[in-house]
Design a protein around this motif. Structure first.
Motif, PDB file in Angstrom:
ATOM      1  N   ALA A   1      -4.969 -64.496 -51.453  1.00  0.00           N
ATOM      2  CA  ALA A   1      -3.892 -64.679 -51.246  1.00  0.00           C
ATOM      3  C   ALA A   1      -3.017 -63.286 -51.598  1.00  0.00           C
ATOM      4  O   ALA A   1      -1.794 -63.228 -51.773  1.00  0.00           O
ATOM      5  N   GLU A   2      -3.713 -62.287 -51.612  1.00  0.00           N
ATOM      6  CA  GLU A   2      -3.123 -60.997 -51.770  1.00  0.00           C
ATOM      7  C   GLU A   2      -2.267 -60.477 -50.843  1.00  0.00           C
ATOM      8  O   GLU A   2      -2.357 -60.641 -49.612  1.00  0.00           O
ATOM      9  N   PHE A   3      -1.331 -59.502 -51.474  1.00  0.00           N
ATOM     10  CA  PHE A   3      -0.541 -58.618 -50.310  1.00  0.00           C
ATOM     11  C   PHE A   3      -1.293 -58.068 -49.080  1.00  0.00           C
ATOM     12  O   PHE A   3      -0.976 -58.395 -48.102  1.00  0.00           O
ATOM     13  N   MET A   4      -2.251 -57.564 -49.350  1.00  0.00           N
ATOM     14  CA  MET A   4      -3.087 -56.747 -48.465  1.00  0.00           C
ATOM     15  C   MET A   4      -3.584 -57.892 -47.409  1.00  0.00           C
ATOM     16  O   MET A   4      -3.584 -57.524 -46.213  1.00  0.00           O
ATOM     17  N   ARG A   5      -4.045 -59.038 -47.622  1.00  0.00           N
ATOM     18  CA  ARG A   5      -4.120 -60.069 -46.572  1.00  0.00           C
ATOM     19  C   ARG A   5      -2.989 -60.184 -45.720  1.00  0.00           C
ATOM     20  O   ARG A   5      -3.177 -60.413 -44.574  1.00  0.00           O
ATOM     21  N   SER A   6      -1.829 -60.398 -46.388  1.00  0.00           N
ATOM     22  CA  SER A   6      -0.720 -60.665 -45.387  1.00  0.00           C
ATOM     23  C   SER A   6      -0.473 -59.620 -44.469  1.00  0.00           C
ATOM     24  O   SER A   6      -0.311 -59.665 -43.283  1.00  0.00           O
ATOM     25  N   ILE A   7      -0.721 -58.221 -45.146  1.00  0.00           N
ATOM     26  CA  ILE A   7      -0.601 -56.969 -44.016  1.00  0.00           C
ATOM     27  C   ILE A   7      -1.708 -57.329 -42.898  1.00  0.00           C
ATOM     28  O   ILE A   7      -1.408 -56.742 -41.897  1.00  0.00           O
ATOM     29  N   GLU A   8      -2.882 -57.700 -43.080  1.00  0.00           N
ATOM     30  CA  GLU A   8      -3.907 -57.692 -42.216  1.00  0.00           C
ATOM     31  C   GLU A   8      -3.497 -58.760 -41.261  1.00  0.00           C
ATOM     32  O   GLU A   8      -3.739 -58.524 -40.172  1.00  0.00           O
ATOM     33  N   PHE A   9      -3.132 -59.829 -41.656  1.00  0.00           N
ATOM     34  CA  PHE A   9      -2.586 -60.907 -40.569  1.00  0.00           C
ATOM     35  C   PHE A   9      -1.420 -60.390 -39.576  1.00  0.00           C
ATOM     36  O   PHE A   9      -1.586 -60.508 -38.492  1.00  0.00           O
ATOM     37  N   VAL A  10      -0.513 -59.648 -40.412  1.00  0.00           N
ATOM     38  CA  VAL A  10       0.547 -59.008 -39.490  1.00  0.00           C
ATOM     39  C   VAL A  10      -0.089 -57.908 -38.515  1.00  0.00           C
ATOM     40  O   VAL A  10       0.282 -57.703 -37.409  1.00  0.00           O
ATOM     41  N   THR A  11      -1.108 -57.255 -38.835  1.00  0.00           N
ATOM     42  CA  THR A  11      -1.644 -56.033 -38.216  1.00  0.00           C
ATOM     43  C   THR A  11      -2.389 -56.837 -36.848  1.00  0.00           C
ATOM     44  O   THR A  11      -2.427 -56.170 -36.052  1.00  0.00           O
ATOM     45  N   MET A  12      -3.265 -57.855 -37.365  1.00  0.00           N
ATOM     46  CA  MET A  12      -3.642 -58.666 -36.325  1.00  0.00           C
ATOM     47  C   MET A  12      -2.756 -59.002 -34.918  1.00  0.00           C
ATOM     48  O   MET A  12      -3.108 -58.901 -33.817  1.00  0.00           O
ATOM     49  N   VAL A  13      -1.774 -59.648 -35.410  1.00  0.00           N
ATOM     50  CA  VAL A  13      -0.736 -60.038 -34.425  1.00  0.00           C
ATOM     51  C   VAL A  13       0.043 -58.956 -33.616  1.00  0.00           C
ATOM     52  O   VAL A  13      -0.124 -58.881 -32.523  1.00  0.00           O
ATOM     53  N   VAL A  14       0.056 -57.735 -34.382  1.00  0.00           N
ATOM     54  CA  VAL A  14       0.690 -56.615 -33.626  1.00  0.00           C
ATOM     55  C   VAL A  14      -0.342 -56.083 -32.747  1.00  0.00           C
ATOM     56  O   VAL A  14      -0.068 -55.671 -31.774  1.00  0.00           O
ATOM     57  N   LEU A  15      -1.626 -55.856 -33.348  1.00  0.00           N
ATOM     58  CA  LEU A  15      -2.647 -55.051 -32.347  1.00  0.00           C
ATOM     59  C   LEU A  15      -2.801 -55.837 -31.327  1.00  0.00           C
ATOM     60  O   LEU A  15      -2.941 -55.552 -30.038  1.00  0.00           O
ATOM     61  N   GLY A  16      -3.018 -57.232 -31.682  1.00  0.00           N
ATOM     62  CA  GLY A  16      -3.351 -58.341 -30.535  1.00  0.00           C
ATOM     63  C   GLY A  16      -2.302 -58.497 -29.319  1.00  0.00           C
ATOM     64  O   GLY A  16      -2.474 -58.417 -27.860  1.00  0.00           O
ATOM     65  N   GLY A  17      -0.912 -58.014 -29.633  1.00  0.00           N
ATOM     66  CA  GLY A  17       0.244 -58.115 -29.029  1.00  0.00           C
ATOM     67  C   GLY A  17       1.407 -59.230 -29.319  1.00  0.00           C
ATOM     68  O   GLY A  17       0.890 -60.398 -29.383  1.00  0.00           O
ATOM     69  N   MET A  18       2.336 -58.928 -29.856  1.00  0.00           N
ATOM     70  CA  MET A  18       3.334 -59.715 -30.224  1.00  0.00           C
ATOM     71  C   MET A  18       3.626 -60.472 -28.952  1.00  0.00           C
ATOM     72  O   MET A  18       3.686 -60.099 -27.754  1.00  0.00           O
ATOM     73  N   ALA A  19       4.126 -61.486 -29.299  1.00  0.00           N
ATOM     74  CA  ALA A  19       4.770 -62.802 -27.938  1.00  0.00           C
ATOM     75  C   ALA A  19       3.491 -62.850 -27.190  1.00  0.00           C
ATOM     76  O   ALA A  19       3.757 -63.281 -25.939  1.00  0.00           O
ATOM     77  N   SER A  20       2.301 -62.803 -27.622  1.00  0.00           N
ATOM     78  CA  SER A  20       1.166 -63.411 -26.959  1.00  0.00           C
ATOM     79  C   SER A  20       0.299 -64.303 -27.579  1.00  0.00           C
ATOM     80  O   SER A  20      -0.229 -63.537 -28.587  1.00  0.00           O
ATOM     81  N   THR A  21       0.196 -65.503 -27.422  1.00  0.00           N
ATOM     82  CA  THR A  21      -0.675 -66.228 -28.127  1.00  0.00           C
ATOM     83  C   THR A  21      -2.219 -65.885 -28.285  1.00  0.00           C
ATOM     84  O   THR A  21      -2.739 -65.711 -29.188  1.00  0.00           O
ATOM     85  N   PHE A  22      -2.610 -65.671 -27.041  1.00  0.00           N
ATOM     86  CA  PHE A  22      -3.962 -65.246 -26.829  1.00  0.00           C
ATOM     87  C   PHE A  22      -4.271 -63.821 -27.372  1.00  0.00           C
ATOM     88  O   PHE A  22      -5.437 -63.414 -27.857  1.00  0.00           O
ATOM     89  N   GLY A  23      -3.259 -62.937 -27.466  1.00  0.00           N
ATOM     90  CA  GLY A  23      -3.362 -61.590 -28.058  1.00  0.00           C
ATOM     91  C   GLY A  23      -3.491 -61.834 -29.519  1.00  0.00           C
ATOM     92  O   GLY A  23      -4.207 -61.175 -30.189  1.00  0.00           O
ATOM     93  N   ALA A  24      -2.776 -62.744 -30.176  1.00  0.00           N
ATOM     94  CA  ALA A  24      -3.043 -62.979 -31.572  1.00  0.00           C
ATOM     95  C   ALA A  24      -4.425 -63.487 -31.996  1.00  0.00           C
ATOM     96  O   ALA A  24      -5.101 -62.906 -32.959  1.00  0.00           O
ATOM     97  N   ILE A  25      -5.006 -64.242 -30.996  1.00  0.00           N
ATOM     98  CA  ILE A  25      -6.730 -64.599 -31.192  1.00  0.00           C
ATOM     99  C   ILE A  25      -7.502 -63.350 -31.300  1.00  0.00           C
ATOM    100  O   ILE A  25      -8.079 -63.071 -32.092  1.00  0.00           O
ATOM    101  N   VAL A  26      -7.216 -62.500 -30.035  1.00  0.00           N
ATOM    102  CA  VAL A  26      -8.041 -61.438 -29.937  1.00  0.00           C
ATOM    103  C   VAL A  26      -7.952 -60.361 -31.211  1.00  0.00           C
ATOM    104  O   VAL A  26      -8.749 -59.896 -31.860  1.00  0.00           O
TER     105      VAL A  26
END
Lengths: 262, 313
Positions: free
Chosen positions: B237-262
């Motif tokens: 539940a740490e802060f770095m985990r939150s950052i990881e989640f945001v990084t995953m979304v941004v890397l995969g592609g914001m406003a893209s559901t399949f991007g979030a999965i990738v």
């Protein structure tokens, strides 16, 4: 009873009084126009009526109910729709989607229905789509339905704003310079369009600089100057009102059918 | 291709990939990676609704993940609740907390939600570390195995199936939402908030709604994670985990559901295979984000879709 009543409405920005105690009322079912030189406070008045700004003082009544200070979405829910002078189209959405946002209040938008795509949502969406396509046809935008709004020419965007506002099936429609930046042909088209719009339904309040358009369309004209209501009445009277003529054209002139002939 | 058809195609591909993937797995390590990737992907599909569509950033989604995880751990372990009820309690707690935080914050313009969730994340993390009697503190606590409707979820294949089905359903719901009046209204707010409000769109309410929904999805993923791991520490539940989640979304592609999965799969699986980099995990993460922003500014999936002339979902 009047549809919209404005009492002693005032709005200051810092030390500037953009609107200085304006009172008037609009009868239902007619086309009203709001004219005045640049900086007279027309757009400020629009923003107050649609809840984009809160007045410094004064009150606004819509269908007998006080609406002063309500947020834009609440006023939209009561039946007030508007267009914007500087275009506010949703550029990265398709033309049809723009119109569908205009239908927003009439759509099924409960969370569970949206998540599950329930039959009631599908039905509402199908109907909304048909209504949107009908509006697009009426406004000559049907060939753009699937196109992204940012690919449209300027004149079409102006009409798209009108289509989006009409999609809400408003009781009161505020049009902020629908013909601004349009050439003569486009202006004439918009005039035709507004005439048919007004025949069908909403009470219209129109801000416009093109006097020919205003004189042709409006049944009742309000003249604003320096934040005050200078005159109001039917077009024939406004056209001859000495105060109006002076505010617009200096001492020697007449408001004619043209835009400005001194 | 219209919305409904591209949605169906996307879902069909996802279903095929999810169903076919186990055929390529040669040992339980692969299952382990796939299950962890899937759990992160569930969080990211929800978080993407917030970041990509509501235009708000949460720097505390690991807190909701943690709340779900600890609700399941404590309620099923110490209190002997059935797992389904514990999971629902986690959802209610996360959703309620999200509502409490978001209502006042989202009425303001700007990125105040990022700050508020940052604070929330830190508070939750501290509580989980300090409440030793309840959570076991930094050493963690055991979590009973998952029993769903009398059926024990055991073994890598069953766990994989549960996570895959969960991911599929969450993706389906997210795609529905995006293509619904709510999704359209959110995109409209992104285009012109004034015009959207003039159309009757209550932008504050919609943003709150999406934030609460994404928090509950994170909580659900957290509950799955707790039962799957069998041992839970506050690090999840740490802060770095939150950052990881945001990084995953941004890397995969914001406003893209399949991007979030990738994004979730790449950034969960990559460190597992690059064990050499274990000590530098966050450096690799940061590097991936920086390179992604330079070469694929819209994110992996939207950028690929654009180059192939497809519609990104």
């Amino acid at each position: 009873m009047s549809l919209l009543e404005v009492q002693h409405l005032a709005k200051s920005f810092g030390g500037v009084r953009a609107l200085d105690g304006v009172s008037f009322s609009l009868d239902a079912g007619r086309v009203h126009a709001l004219i005045g030189p640049n900086g007279a406070g027309k757009t400020t008045l629009f923003n107050l009526i649609t809840g984009m700004l809160a007045p410094t003082s004064g009150r606004i009544f819509f269908r007998g109910q006080e609406v002063t200070g309500l947020p834009p979405e609440a006023l939209a829910a009561l039946g007030i729709a508007r267009t914007f002078q500087n275009l506010q189209v949703f550029l990265d959405m398709t033309v049809r989607e723009n119109v569908l946002v205009g239908c927003h209040l009439r759509l099924e938008r409960r969370l569970h229905a949206c998540l599950l795509r329930t039959p009631s949502l599908r039905r509402a969406e199908r109907e909304a789509r048909e209504r949107a396509d009908r509006l697009l046809r009426e406004l000559g935008l049907d060939r753009y339905a699937e196109a992204r709004a940012d690919s449209l020419p300027y004149g079409a965007l102006k009409r798209l704003e009108i289509a989006r506002a009409l999609a809400a099936e408003p009781v009161l429609l505020l049009l902020d310079e629908p013909a601004a930046g349009c050439n003569e042909r486009e202006t004439a088209e918009i005039g035709e369009l507004l005439r048919s719009v007004a025949r069908g339904g909403p009470t219209v309040l129109l801000v416009e600089h093109d006097m020919r358009l205003v004189m042709n369309l409006a049944e009742h004209i309000l003249v604003l100057d320096h934040g005050r209501l200078l005159a109001e009445g039917p077009p024939e009277r406004i056209r001859r009102d000495p105060q109006v003529i002076e505010a617009y054209l200096g001492r020697h002139g007449q408001v004619t059918d043209g835009v400005a002939q001194g | 291709m219209d919305g409904a058809r591209s949605r169906l195609l996307g879902l069909a591909i996802l279903a095929l990939v999810l169903a076919g993937l186990p055929l390529t797995f040669t040992n339980s390590f692969w299952y382990d990676v796939a299950i962890h990737s899937g759990i992160s992907a569930i969080v990211c599909v929800g978080l993407n609704l917030l970041i990509g569509y509501a235009g708000q950033i949460s720097l505390g989604h690991a807190a909701f993940f943690g709340i779900g995880a600890y609700a399941s751990a404590i309620l099923t372990g110490s209190w002997r609740w059935p797992a389904e009820l514990a999971l629902l309690a986690g959802l209610a707690l996360s959703g309620g907390l999200a509502l409490l935080v978001a209502r006042p914050i989202l009425a303001l313009r700007g990125h105040y939600l990022a700050m508020a969730t940052l604070g929330l994340g830190i508070i939750v993390s501290i509580l989980l570390n300090q409440e030793i009697r309840l959570t076991g503190g930094p050493d963690g606590m055991p979590v009973p195995g998952l029993v769903l409707f009398g059926f024990p979820v055991r073994g890598p294949l069953v766990w994989y199936a549960l996570v895959a089905v969960s991911l599929f359903i969450v993706t389906l719901l997210a795609l529905h939402l995006v293509d619904s009046p709510i999704g359209r209204a959110l995109r409209a707010v992104h285009g012109s908030e004034l015009a959207a409000r003039a159309c009757g769109v209550d932008s504050t309410r919609l943003k709150v709604l999406v934030f609460v929904l994404s928090a509950m999805i994170a909580s659900y993923a957290g509950s799955l994670f707790a039962h799957f791991s069998g041992w839970l520490t506050p690090a999840e539940a740490e802060f770095m985990r939150s950052i990881e989640f945001v990084t995953m979304v941004v890397l995969g592609g914001m406003a893209s559901t399949f991007g979030a999965i990738v994004g979730a799969v790449v950034l969960t699986a990559l460190p597992q295979f690059l064990t050499v980099f274990h000590d530098y995990e966050h450096v690799v993460l940061g590097l991936a984000l920086v390179l992604g922003m330079i070469f694929l500014p819209r994110g992996v999936v939207p950028e690929l879709a654009r180059r192939l002339g497809w519609r990104a979902l």
